[in-house]
Design a protein around this motif. Structure first.
Motif, PDB file in Angstrom:
ATOM      1  N   VAL A  41      19.734   0.326 -29.682  1.00  0.00           N
ATOM      2  CA  VAL A  41      20.391   0.879 -30.094  1.00  0.00           C
ATOM      3  C   VAL A  41      21.085  -0.092 -31.512  1.00  0.00           C
ATOM      4  O   VAL A  41      21.512  -0.863 -31.443  1.00  0.00           O
ATOM      5  N   ASN A  42      21.032   0.459 -33.028  1.00  0.00           N
ATOM      6  CA  ASN A  42      21.227   0.298 -33.876  1.00  0.00           C
ATOM      7  C   ASN A  42      22.312   0.554 -34.112  1.00  0.00           C
ATOM      8  O   ASN A  42      23.206   1.611 -33.883  1.00  0.00           O
ATOM      9  N   ALA A  43      22.990  -0.399 -35.458  1.00  0.00           N
ATOM     10  CA  ALA A  43      24.291   0.189 -36.234  1.00  0.00           C
ATOM     11  C   ALA A  43      25.488   0.743 -34.975  1.00  0.00           C
ATOM     12  O   ALA A  43      26.110   1.074 -34.896  1.00  0.00           O
ATOM     13  N   ALA A  44      25.084  -0.499 -33.863  1.00  0.00           N
ATOM     14  CA  ALA A  44      25.761   0.035 -32.709  1.00  0.00           C
ATOM     15  C   ALA A  44      27.636  -0.123 -32.440  1.00  0.00           C
ATOM     16  O   ALA A  44      28.679  -0.038 -31.917  1.00  0.00           O
ATOM     17  N   ALA A  45      27.668  -0.620 -33.508  1.00  0.00           N
ATOM     18  CA  ALA A  45      29.516  -1.037 -33.662  1.00  0.00           C
ATOM     19  C   ALA A  45      29.794   0.451 -34.625  1.00  0.00           C
ATOM     20  O   ALA A  45      31.763   0.029 -34.202  1.00  0.00           O
ATOM     21  N   GLY A  46      29.111   1.424 -34.553  1.00  0.00           N
ATOM     22  CA  GLY A  46      29.833   2.631 -35.412  1.00  0.00           C
ATOM     23  C   GLY A  46      30.283   3.608 -34.483  1.00  0.00           C
ATOM     24  O   GLY A  46      30.314   3.159 -33.344  1.00  0.00           O
ATOM     25  N   ALA A  47      30.038   4.698 -34.945  1.00  0.00           N
ATOM     26  CA  ALA A  47      30.819   5.797 -34.933  1.00  0.00           C
ATOM     27  C   ALA A  47      29.904   6.181 -33.790  1.00  0.00           C
ATOM     28  O   ALA A  47      30.040   6.485 -32.387  1.00  0.00           O
ATOM     29  N   VAL A  48      28.539   6.633 -34.219  1.00  0.00           N
ATOM     30  CA  VAL A  48      27.736   6.936 -32.986  1.00  0.00           C
ATOM     31  C   VAL A  48      26.911   5.944 -32.100  1.00  0.00           C
ATOM     32  O   VAL A  48      27.492   6.002 -31.130  1.00  0.00           O
ATOM     33  N   GLY A  49      27.145   4.675 -32.659  1.00  0.00           N
ATOM     34  CA  GLY A  49      26.076   3.687 -31.760  1.00  0.00           C
ATOM     35  C   GLY A  49      26.948   3.110 -30.823  1.00  0.00           C
ATOM     36  O   GLY A  49      26.795   2.586 -29.637  1.00  0.00           O
TER      37      GLY A  49
ATOM     38  N   CYS B 167      21.804   2.483 -17.466  1.00  0.00           N
ATOM     39  CA  CYS B 167      21.366   1.468 -17.869  1.00  0.00           C
ATOM     40  C   CYS B 167      21.425  -0.154 -18.221  1.00  0.00           C
ATOM     41  O   CYS B 167      23.091  -0.227 -18.288  1.00  0.00           O
ATOM     42  N   LYS B 168      20.286  -0.599 -18.500  1.00  0.00           N
ATOM     43  CA  LYS B 168      20.830  -1.990 -19.699  1.00  0.00           C
ATOM     44  C   LYS B 168      20.944  -1.494 -20.975  1.00  0.00           C
ATOM     45  O   LYS B 168      20.303  -0.419 -21.362  1.00  0.00           O
ATOM     46  N   VAL B 169      21.614  -2.190 -21.727  1.00  0.00           N
ATOM     47  CA  VAL B 169      21.762  -1.844 -22.799  1.00  0.00           C
ATOM     48  C   VAL B 169      21.905  -2.933 -23.324  1.00  0.00           C
ATOM     49  O   VAL B 169      23.052  -3.711 -23.770  1.00  0.00           O
ATOM     50  N   VAL B 170      21.545  -2.935 -25.447  1.00  0.00           N
ATOM     51  CA  VAL B 170      21.192  -4.247 -25.889  1.00  0.00           C
ATOM     52  C   VAL B 170      21.453  -3.440 -27.454  1.00  0.00           C
ATOM     53  O   VAL B 170      20.901  -2.468 -28.225  1.00  0.00           O
ATOM     54  N   GLY B 171      22.806  -3.732 -28.298  1.00  0.00           N
ATOM     55  CA  GLY B 171      22.940  -3.483 -29.513  1.00  0.00           C
ATOM     56  C   GLY B 171      23.282  -4.424 -30.334  1.00  0.00           C
ATOM     57  O   GLY B 171      22.822  -5.707 -30.174  1.00  0.00           O
ATOM     58  N   CYS B 172      23.050  -3.836 -31.755  1.00  0.00           N
ATOM     59  CA  CYS B 172      23.102  -5.541 -32.571  1.00  0.00           C
ATOM     60  C   CYS B 172      23.747  -4.811 -34.105  1.00  0.00           C
ATOM     61  O   CYS B 172      24.007  -3.450 -33.881  1.00  0.00           O
ATOM     62  N   ALA B 173      24.819  -5.259 -34.650  1.00  0.00           N
ATOM     63  CA  ALA B 173      25.751  -5.020 -35.793  1.00  0.00           C
ATOM     64  C   ALA B 173      25.540  -6.093 -36.594  1.00  0.00           C
ATOM     65  O   ALA B 173      24.773  -6.932 -36.777  1.00  0.00           O
ATOM     66  N   GLY B 174      26.594  -5.670 -37.681  1.00  0.00           N
ATOM     67  CA  GLY B 174      26.308  -7.123 -39.243  1.00  0.00           C
ATOM     68  C   GLY B 174      27.572  -8.126 -39.304  1.00  0.00           C
ATOM     69  O   GLY B 174      27.742  -8.417 -40.373  1.00  0.00           O
ATOM     70  N   SER B 175      27.966  -8.279 -38.419  1.00  0.00           N
ATOM     71  CA  SER B 175      29.242  -9.407 -38.181  1.00  0.00           C
ATOM     72  C   SER B 175      29.263  -9.669 -36.640  1.00  0.00           C
ATOM     73  O   SER B 175      29.355  -9.039 -35.821  1.00  0.00           O
TER      74      SER B 175
ATOM     75  N   ALA C 276      24.242  -8.080 -27.212  1.00  0.00           N
ATOM     76  CA  ALA C 276      24.322  -7.487 -28.578  1.00  0.00           C
ATOM     77  C   ALA C 276      23.945  -9.224 -29.442  1.00  0.00           C
ATOM     78  O   ALA C 276      24.110 -10.311 -28.878  1.00  0.00           O
ATOM     79  N   PHE C 277      23.464  -8.716 -30.979  1.00  0.00           N
ATOM     80  CA  PHE C 277      24.029  -9.778 -31.627  1.00  0.00           C
ATOM     81  C   PHE C 277      23.742  -9.322 -33.557  1.00  0.00           C
ATOM     82  O   PHE C 277      23.733  -7.984 -33.851  1.00  0.00           O
ATOM     83  N   ASN C 278      23.906 -10.377 -34.200  1.00  0.00           N
ATOM     84  CA  ASN C 278      24.278  -9.836 -35.711  1.00  0.00           C
ATOM     85  C   ASN C 278      22.568 -10.019 -36.472  1.00  0.00           C
ATOM     86  O   ASN C 278      22.191 -11.316 -36.550  1.00  0.00           O
ATOM     87  N   TYR C 279      22.240  -9.202 -36.556  1.00  0.00           N
ATOM     88  CA  TYR C 279      20.875  -8.829 -37.355  1.00  0.00           C
ATOM     89  C   TYR C 279      21.212  -9.847 -38.342  1.00  0.00           C
ATOM     90  O   TYR C 279      20.232  -9.783 -39.155  1.00  0.00           O
ATOM     91  N   LYS C 280      22.038  -9.814 -39.436  1.00  0.00           N
ATOM     92  CA  LYS C 280      22.360 -10.682 -40.589  1.00  0.00           C
ATOM     93  C   LYS C 280      22.386 -12.134 -40.002  1.00  0.00           C
ATOM     94  O   LYS C 280      21.573 -12.778 -41.164  1.00  0.00           O
ATOM     95  N   THR C 281      22.644 -12.918 -39.148  1.00  0.00           N
ATOM     96  CA  THR C 281      22.297 -13.877 -39.395  1.00  0.00           C
ATOM     97  C   THR C 281      21.738 -14.552 -37.688  1.00  0.00           C
ATOM     98  O   THR C 281      21.327 -15.768 -38.202  1.00  0.00           O
TER      99      THR C 281
ATOM    100  N   GLY D  53      33.805   2.347 -48.315  1.00  0.00           N
ATOM    101  CA  GLY D  53      34.218   1.045 -46.832  1.00  0.00           C
ATOM    102  C   GLY D  53      33.244   1.742 -45.768  1.00  0.00           C
ATOM    103  O   GLY D  53      31.954  -0.269 -45.844  1.00  0.00           O
ATOM    104  N   MET D  54      33.056   2.884 -45.554  1.00  0.00           N
ATOM    105  CA  MET D  54      32.352   3.059 -44.559  1.00  0.00           C
ATOM    106  C   MET D  54      30.731   2.941 -44.474  1.00  0.00           C
ATOM    107  O   MET D  54      29.781   1.580 -44.058  1.00  0.00           O
ATOM    108  N   LEU D  55      29.761   2.953 -45.631  1.00  0.00           N
ATOM    109  CA  LEU D  55      28.477   2.645 -46.230  1.00  0.00           C
ATOM    110  C   LEU D  55      28.125   0.995 -46.265  1.00  0.00           C
ATOM    111  O   LEU D  55      27.233   0.935 -46.061  1.00  0.00           O
ATOM    112  N   LYS D  56      29.595   1.025 -46.636  1.00  0.00           N
ATOM    113  CA  LYS D  56      29.297  -0.746 -46.926  1.00  0.00           C
ATOM    114  C   LYS D  56      29.686  -1.759 -45.183  1.00  0.00           C
ATOM    115  O   LYS D  56      28.737  -2.881 -45.252  1.00  0.00           O
ATOM    116  N   GLY D  57      29.182  -0.457 -44.631  1.00  0.00           N
ATOM    117  CA  GLY D  57      30.125  -1.479 -43.295  1.00  0.00           C
ATOM    118  C   GLY D  57      31.129  -1.935 -42.586  1.00  0.00           C
ATOM    119  O   GLY D  57      31.014  -3.173 -41.927  1.00  0.00           O
TER     120      GLY D  57
END
Length: 329
Positions: A148-156, A168-176, A191-196, A315-319
């Motif tokens: 799942v991407n945007a994994a730290a958001g409301a849905v993810g 299940c095993k779960v892998v997620g990415c987020a932006g910080s 989990a990993f930071n897709y920006k870095t 702010g939400m759209l900027k993550g």
């Protein structure tokens, strides 16, 4: 007579929304007729869908679309008592009149100790989106690997936890890095930071060398284009959102998906949660139960004051949010 504050779309967004695209107005509400209710918004939601839907469904000058948890402050309808809380889809308004048909009352089992704002998040539309996407679209099975991407958001964040509840095993990415730490704290296996990361392709391979059975896509764009090549045979992809593309002035050009789709016989389905309203009651009941049992954790980014709706939305759209972004009126 009650005067409501409303935020209207002054100008359609060009690229990223700006504060000047919104205008706050005051609207005098009529006195109640028999069968009507006056409601006051207590919490209001800001969500990614508002960005593309405003372009599709709204005219300049319309009240911004959105959902709120509201309290009934006056009632001329015997079916609705003053003090009762309900979820409504009435846009960015402090007060509004309803005949009750467009309201979803909070479940009678909702405990006082639980924030009512969760009816806009983990136990509301975002939680139901995760529920439908995993159980109906992905048809997740125990022992599978879910991405799942945007994994730290409301849905993810709900997707990942429901997948863990489902075995299940779960892998997620987020932006910080702080969001990645949050994902680990709520049970994500990887989990990993897709920006870095130096290579998104390599990060996905390292997190699950065998690939992914289910991919819950909130982002689209480059991430989805790379992730599709990491799907296992007969993998399932639930397309929920495309937040990486909502603010583009020029459409992105992506690679073609047909070859990985054919070779691995993948299934990809886009969905909108409101098309699954027949599962709403069941989903809310399950989500509320898991929250109360401590199996489903939540985090809210709460912005104070109705006047700050545009800032919370931008702010939400900027993550900038962790978990669900809400405004406390």
């Amino acid at each position: 007579m009650v005067t409501a504050k409303v935020w209207v779309l002054k100008k359609h967004f060009e690229g990223f929304p700006k504060p000047s695209d919104f205008e706050m107005k005051q609207v005098a509400l009529a006195n109640l007729k028999d069968g009507e209710l006056l409601l006051e918004s207590v919490f209001l939601s800001v969500d990614p869908y508002m960005r593309p839907y405003s372009k599709r469904d709204m005219k300049e000058g319309d009240v911004m679309i959105g959902t709120q948890v509201a309290r009934i402050v006056e009632s001329k309808n015997p079916a609705f008592a003053v003090g009762t809380f309900a979820v409504a889809n009435r846009g960015w308004r402090t007060h509004f009149i309803s005949d009750g048909k467009d309201l979803s009352l909070l479940p009678a089992s909702w405990p006082e100790s639980l924030p009512k704002s969760l009816a806009l998040g983990t136990v509301g539309m975002p939680g139901l989106t995760a529920y439908v996407g995993l159980f109906e679209i992905c048809k997740m099975k125990p022992g599978e690997t879910v991405l799942v991407n945007a994994a730290a958001g409301a849905v993810g964040s709900v997707v990942g936890q429901l997948a863990k509840i489902g075995g299940c095993k779960v892998v997620g990415c987020a932006g910080s890095d702080s969001k990645v730490a949050y994902l680990k704290s709520i049970g994500f296996d990887e989990a990993f930071n897709y920006k870095t990361v130096t290579s998104l392709d390599e990060a996905l391979r390292k997190a699950s060398p065998d690939g992914y059975d289910c991919f819950f896509d909130n982002v689209g764009g480059e991430f989805a284009s790379i992730a599709i090549n990491h799907m296992k045979k007969y993998g399932r992809i639930a397309v929920c959102g495309a937040i990486s593309q909502y603010n583009d002035s020029v459409p992105q050009k992506g690679p073609y998906i047909q070859i990985p789709m054919i070779f691995n016989e993948l299934s990809m389905k886009g969905f909108i949660v409101t098309s699954w309203n027949n599962r709403r009651e069941e989903g809310v009941k399950a989500l509320l139960k898991w929250v109360l049992e401590g199996k489903l954790k939540y985090h809210e980014q709460v912005t104070e004051r109705f006047e700050n709706m545009p800032a919370a939305f931008i702010g939400m759209l900027k993550g900038e949010n962790l978990g669900k972004a809400v405004v406390k009126a």
